[in-house]
Design a protein around this motif. Structure first.
Motif, mmCIF file in Angstrom:
data_model
loop_
_atom_site.group_PDB
_atom_site.id
_atom_site.type_symbol
_atom_site.label_atom_id
_atom_site.label_comp_id
_atom_site.label_asym_id
_atom_site.label_seq_id
_atom_site.Cartn_x
_atom_site.Cartn_y
_atom_site.Cartn_z
ATOM 1 N N VAL A 52 -2.927 12.487 0.084
ATOM 2 C CA VAL A 52 -2.341 12.640 -1.037
ATOM 3 C C VAL A 52 -3.315 13.006 -2.520
ATOM 4 N N PHE A 53 -4.630 12.265 -2.194
ATOM 5 C CA PHE A 53 -5.544 12.300 -3.396
ATOM 6 C C PHE A 53 -6.042 13.966 -3.465
ATOM 7 N N VAL A 54 -6.334 14.605 -2.153
ATOM 8 C CA VAL A 54 -6.571 15.981 -1.976
ATOM 9 C C VAL A 54 -5.531 16.765 -2.646
ATOM 10 N N ALA A 106 0.688 -1.161 -0.185
ATOM 11 C CA ALA A 106 -0.026 -0.047 0.069
ATOM 12 C C ALA A 106 0.660 1.268 0.074
ATOM 13 N N VAL A 107 1.859 1.318 0.923
ATOM 14 C CA VAL A 107 2.820 2.644 1.034
ATOM 15 C C VAL A 107 3.592 2.726 -0.281
ATOM 16 N N VAL A 108 4.077 1.628 -1.117
ATOM 17 C CA VAL A 108 5.000 1.662 -2.602
ATOM 18 C C VAL A 108 3.882 2.211 -3.393
ATOM 19 N N GLY A 109 2.538 1.657 -3.431
ATOM 20 C CA GLY A 109 1.754 1.962 -4.467
ATOM 21 C C GLY A 109 1.209 3.385 -4.393
ATOM 22 N N LEU A 110 1.310 3.823 -2.899
ATOM 23 C CA LEU A 110 0.746 5.339 -2.662
ATOM 24 C C LEU A 110 1.798 6.231 -3.410
ATOM 25 N N MET A 142 -3.525 0.222 -8.094
ATOM 26 C CA MET A 142 -4.230 -1.052 -7.820
ATOM 27 C C MET A 142 -3.444 -1.941 -6.750
ATOM 28 N N LEU A 143 -2.098 -1.715 -6.530
ATOM 29 C CA LEU A 143 -1.357 -2.313 -5.600
ATOM 30 C C LEU A 143 -1.943 -1.707 -4.223
ATOM 31 N N MET A 144 -1.949 -0.665 -4.035
ATOM 32 C CA MET A 144 -2.588 0.108 -2.747
ATOM 33 C C MET A 144 -3.684 -0.516 -2.348
#
Length: 546
Positions: A489-491, A294-298, A329-331
């Motif tokens: 991150v998205f915001v 999740a961290v790497v994906g983010l 996807m990995l996140m």
């Protein structure tokens, strides 16, 4: 009737990769001499494989139903040291038939496109031969009943793709990109093979169905060997999905023919997410490996999304988009939302195949008249109204489909992401110089997106019952901070996107240059790879001698 349908499904799933292997094993000289005939044969066989995949899907749905599984082994041999058997066979469950139908469709469309794209090329027959072998390896990976067979198909997919990436070996950029992928793929292969051996040594089986049954009794912390195996599986998935900082090669493989780019970005690169979903009985018990995913994906999602905005080449922008989508996807998989990850995989594959095959006409979009803005940027009340409306819409859609945050708290995060995306749509409608009909239309589209998202999630979650193991909810401080970081991150991405349009002068130019060059991370990685693993002459062989 159900048993017969299940048998038909299993037989069709076995036949789909077999006919592709047989076509790919056409002698090299024959394929080179009869390029046009080889193209026709490849197209027909690819669509036949898709038809068999549909039969497999329909037979599975008409059989015992979603949630059931069946294994058919044609050959098995015992391995030493009690790690289990190596078997050649087919494992059919919901994940198998969904992925088989998806990848075979993408393969058939890409092969049809390649028939015209490569027509008259001196290496036409050679290209279609290796395209068939690559597709065969992918489908074999999807239907494998045995972990070792899966790992061998995983490696074969990469090696066959390598020949397509070097279809024009005289191009130096193609050599370097293929070499970097070759190095990362071999590291990923080693990680996966070691994970297979560790799993076999711990559970004493390599059969998927038996392994999954054995893992159902495992609760609490994993044994050390299985914990290490989970981390190695995560590493293999990260390398396959071109995650930061190992992402550079996927941006630079555009020197290969367009059908290769489409197959890579719409099919092969998704294998990392498929690996995590397939191995969910092991991964779900290993909280640390999933959190790392999740961290790497983010991180990848954030970096790739920003860099993508600065690219001037359509195909390069699409490549950065692939890296970002793989991170997303990995996140999702790292959050334990396997049904959403599979839904994302299906949607991304179909979109990206179309995007690459239609990239030549994408420039027409830039010829359309630009929309006019009132003041050039949204005001504070625009943001407030947009986010309030989006959050309300997402909440209504979530409750309508019975989303229970206490059962899957990670859904709160994905629901927030959907709300942020909807807010972006509403924000654009609010600041445009149009009448109220545009805002109504944007609101309707946003509502449709929210209801479609949660509706499809519910459908995929129902389909995958019994095929994946739900991840254990840790409920710790790290999970809480990770959820906050994802929303932030998205915001932040939306905010930066709007702020970047208002920045002028040298600051904007500096940001533009640094982002355009991917923050120079890949330059350092490339130098390290070339120093530790120099390009060999054998990797630059011409198609005629390959």
């Amino acid at each position: 009737m159900s048993a017969t349908a299940f048998t038909v499904s299993t037989a069709a799933a076995l036949a789909a990769p077999v006919i592709l292997w047989l076509t790919g094993f056409v002698p090299r000289d024959t394929a080179d001499r009869h390029g046009a005939t080889m193209a026709k044969l490849a197209t027909g066989v690819a669509w036949s494989a898709f038809a068999l995949a549909i039969v497999a899907f329909a037979g599975y749905a008409a059989g015992p139903g979603f949630g059931s599984a069946q294994t058919l082994n044609l050959f098995a041999i015992a391995l030493p040291f009690g790690v289990g058997d190596f078997a050649i066979g087919v494992f059919v469950n919901a994940v198998t038939v969904i992925m088989l139908a998806l990848v075979s469709l993408v393969g058939a469309v890409v092969t049809t496109y390649a028939r015209n794209y490569m027509a008259g090329d001196a290496g036409e027959g050679h290209f279609h031969k290796w395209l068939m072998l690559t597709l065969a390896a992918i489908l074999t990976l999807l239907v494998s009943s045995n972990l070792l067979m899966f790992a061998l198909a995983w490696m074969a997919t990469s090696l066959n793709l390598h020949r397509l990436l070097l279809f024009y070996p005289e191009r130096r950029a193609a050599q370097m990109a293929a070499h970097k992928k070759f190095v990362f793929s071999r590291i990923g292969d080693a990680s996966l093979f070691i994970a297979v051996l560790l799993i076999g040594a711990s559970v004493h089986t390599l059969d998927f169905q038996t392994l999954f049954a054995a893992m159902e009794t495992v609760e609490g912390p994993l044994p050390l060997a299985l914990e290490v195996a989970a981390w190695l599986i995560a590493l293999a998935a990260i390398l396959k999905c071109a995650q930061f900082p190992f992402h550079g090669w996927i941006i630079q493989v555009m020197e290969a023919p367009t059908p290769v780019s489409a197959l890579l970005h719409a099919g092969i690169v998704n294998a990392g997410a498929f690996l995590v979903i397939r191995m969910s009985p092991v991964m779900s018990v290993s909280g640390g490996a999933l959190e790392a995913l999740a961290v790497v994906g983010l991180v990848t999602l954030a970096v790739a999304s920003l860099v993508m905005l600065t690219q001037t080449s359509i195909k390069v922008s699409l490549a950065w988009s692939t890296s970002a989508q793989m991170g997303f996807m990995l996140m999702e998989a790292g959050l334990g939302l396997y049904s959403l990850a599979l839904l994302h995989l299906v949607a991304h594959s179909l979109y990206k195949a179309h995007a690459f095959l239609a990239s030549g006409s994408s420039v027409d979009g830039f010829r359309t008249p630009a929309l006019k803005f009132k003041g050039g940027a949204p005001e504070a009340w625009h943001w407030l109204v947009a986010f309030q409306g989006a959050i309300l819409t997402a909440l209504i859609a979530g409750f309508a489909f019975g989303v229970d945050p206490t059962h899957q708290p990670a859904l709160i995060v994905t629901g927030a992401i959907v709300a942020i995306a909807t807010a972006q749509l509403l924000l654009q409608a609010l600041v445009l110089e149009e009448n109220a009909r545009l805002l109504i239309r944007a609101t309707a589209i946003g509502a449709f997106v929210c209801f479609a998202y949660f509706g499809l999630h519910a459908a995929f979650e129902h389909a995958l019952i019994g095929s994946v193991r739900p991840a254990e909810t840790m409920g710790g401080a790290f999970e809480l901070w990770l959820s906050i970081a994802i929303v932030a991150v998205f915001v932040g991405l939306i905010t930066l996107q709007h702020l970047f349009t208002r920045i002028q002068g040298r600051l904007r130019q500096a940001i533009q240059v640094h982002l355009y060059n991917g923050l120079y991370v890949d330059v350092l990685v490339t130098r390290l790879i070339v120093r530790l693993w120099p390009i060999r002459q054998s990797l630059t062989a011409t198609p005629a001698t390959a």
